[in-house]
Write a protein that holds these residues in place. Sequence first.
Motif, short mmCIF file in Angstrom:
data_model
loop_
_atom_site.label_atom_id
_atom_site.label_comp_id
_atom_site.label_asym_id
_atom_site.label_seq_id
_atom_site.Cartn_x
_atom_site.Cartn_y
_atom_site.Cartn_z
N ASP A 48 26.34 49.31 47.47
CA ASP A 48 26.61 49.60 48.77
C ASP A 48 28.30 49.39 48.97
O ASP A 48 28.90 50.11 49.66
N LEU A 49 28.71 48.48 48.36
CA LEU A 49 30.16 48.04 48.30
C LEU A 49 30.77 48.98 47.33
O LEU A 49 32.01 49.42 47.58
N LEU A 50 30.02 49.34 46.14
CA LEU A 50 30.85 50.18 45.07
C LEU A 50 30.01 51.49 45.09
O LEU A 50 29.63 51.81 44.04
N SER A 51 30.23 52.16 46.32
CA SER A 51 29.55 53.44 46.63
C SER A 51 30.00 54.47 45.54
O SER A 51 29.23 55.45 45.35
N ARG A 52 31.08 54.44 44.90
CA ARG A 52 31.65 55.46 44.18
C ARG A 52 31.41 54.80 42.56
O ARG A 52 32.00 55.50 41.91
N GLY A 53 30.76 53.76 42.25
CA GLY A 53 30.48 53.41 41.20
C GLY A 53 31.46 52.63 40.43
O GLY A 53 32.45 52.14 41.22
N PHE A 54 31.60 52.59 39.11
CA PHE A 54 32.55 52.01 38.47
C PHE A 54 33.53 53.22 38.09
O PHE A 54 33.30 53.87 37.28
N GLU A 55 34.94 53.06 38.41
CA GLU A 55 35.88 54.21 38.24
C GLU A 55 36.68 53.93 37.11
O GLU A 55 37.93 53.86 37.08
N CYS A 56 35.87 53.73 36.13
CA CYS A 56 36.62 53.44 34.69
C CYS A 56 35.81 53.86 33.57
O CYS A 56 34.75 54.21 33.87
N GLN A 57 36.29 53.76 32.34
CA GLN A 57 35.51 54.31 31.30
C GLN A 57 34.94 53.63 30.57
O GLN A 57 35.00 52.13 31.06
N ASP A 58 33.89 53.74 29.70
CA ASP A 58 33.09 52.80 29.00
C ASP A 58 33.61 51.76 27.92
O ASP A 58 32.86 50.89 27.74
N GLY A 59 34.83 52.14 27.70
CA GLY A 59 35.57 51.17 26.68
C GLY A 59 35.41 49.73 27.31
O GLY A 59 35.78 48.73 26.63
N TRP A 60 35.78 49.78 28.88
CA TRP A 60 35.95 48.34 29.24
C TRP A 60 34.50 47.69 29.87
O TRP A 60 34.59 46.87 30.50
N PHE A 61 33.47 48.52 29.66
CA PHE A 61 31.99 47.97 29.88
C PHE A 61 31.89 46.69 29.42
O PHE A 61 31.43 45.63 30.22
N ALA A 62 32.38 46.39 28.08
CA ALA A 62 31.85 45.04 27.63
C ALA A 62 32.82 43.71 28.38
O ALA A 62 32.15 42.77 28.48
N LEU A 63 34.06 44.20 28.62
CA LEU A 63 34.75 43.02 29.44
C LEU A 63 34.34 42.91 30.72
O LEU A 63 34.22 41.76 31.39
N LEU A 64 33.89 43.96 31.44
CA LEU A 64 32.98 43.86 32.77
C LEU A 64 31.82 42.87 32.66
O LEU A 64 31.50 42.09 33.49
N TYR A 65 30.98 43.41 31.83
CA TYR A 65 29.72 42.63 31.44
C TYR A 65 30.03 41.06 31.24
O TYR A 65 29.48 40.12 31.72
N GLU A 66 31.15 40.91 30.24
CA GLU A 66 31.51 39.24 30.13
C GLU A 66 31.96 38.77 31.32
O GLU A 66 31.62 37.40 31.79
N LEU A 67 32.78 39.48 32.16
CA LEU A 67 33.43 38.83 33.51
C LEU A 67 32.35 38.40 34.33
O LEU A 67 32.16 37.41 35.13
N ALA A 68 31.26 39.39 34.50
CA ALA A 68 30.12 39.05 35.53
C ALA A 68 29.40 38.13 34.95
O ALA A 68 28.96 37.17 35.79
N GLY A 69 29.03 37.82 33.57
CA GLY A 69 28.53 36.64 33.01
C GLY A 69 29.18 35.27 33.42
O GLY A 69 28.59 34.48 33.96
N GLN A 70 30.70 35.42 33.28
CA GLN A 70 31.16 34.19 33.53
C GLN A 70 31.42 33.64 35.04
O GLN A 70 31.23 32.54 35.51
N LEU A 71 31.35 34.82 35.64
CA LEU A 71 31.27 34.69 37.35
C LEU A 71 29.95 33.87 37.83
O LEU A 71 29.98 33.13 38.51
N GLU A 72 28.94 34.43 37.16
CA GLU A 72 27.51 34.13 37.65
C GLU A 72 27.14 32.60 37.32
O GLU A 72 27.02 31.84 37.94
N ASN A 73 27.87 32.30 35.84
CA ASN A 73 27.70 31.03 35.40
C ASN A 73 28.47 29.99 36.28
O ASN A 73 28.14 28.94 36.52
N TYR A 74 29.72 30.37 36.70
CA TYR A 74 30.61 29.58 37.43
C TYR A 74 30.06 29.51 39.10
O TYR A 74 30.13 28.12 39.53
#
Length: 157
Positions: free
Chosen positions: A20-46
Amino acid sequence: MNLENEHKLFEEFPDLFKKDLLSRGFECQDGWFALLYELAGQLENYLAGNKGCEKPQILMVRQQMGELRVDVFGGDQVILRMIRQTQDKARAVCELDGEPAIGLFVCAPYWYRCLCRKCAELHDCMDIEDLRHEDSTVAIINELHLKEINLSEELFL
């Protein structure tokens, strides 16, 4: 970003990436997917280790002027630092295929992308330095043309 990668981020990190907050989805290309996935894991651990920390609300994930932008509301300084570090890392990663980027390229007027050499050539993008050179050449030609017009006008006076 392709739907499969978007779905994976939404499904595996529902507390961070809310549809609902990201209603337009991820407005970037797939090359940055791994970075976003890694960031999400770090944020959840923190967040798991810091129960009193205000949970961040990620409002937008986008590419802007060849850079990754993660717009967030809330969180603390540690979370904001993690996001900034990820955005900084993205400058060295091709936004299309995730390979090491070699710089900023122009794919259309005012459309900048952080790309590897292969993707830049595949999409016929111009190196940012070449654009600056081309722009300065065009400016010189325009200036000479204006002088020429003024000279011809003086002849008819």
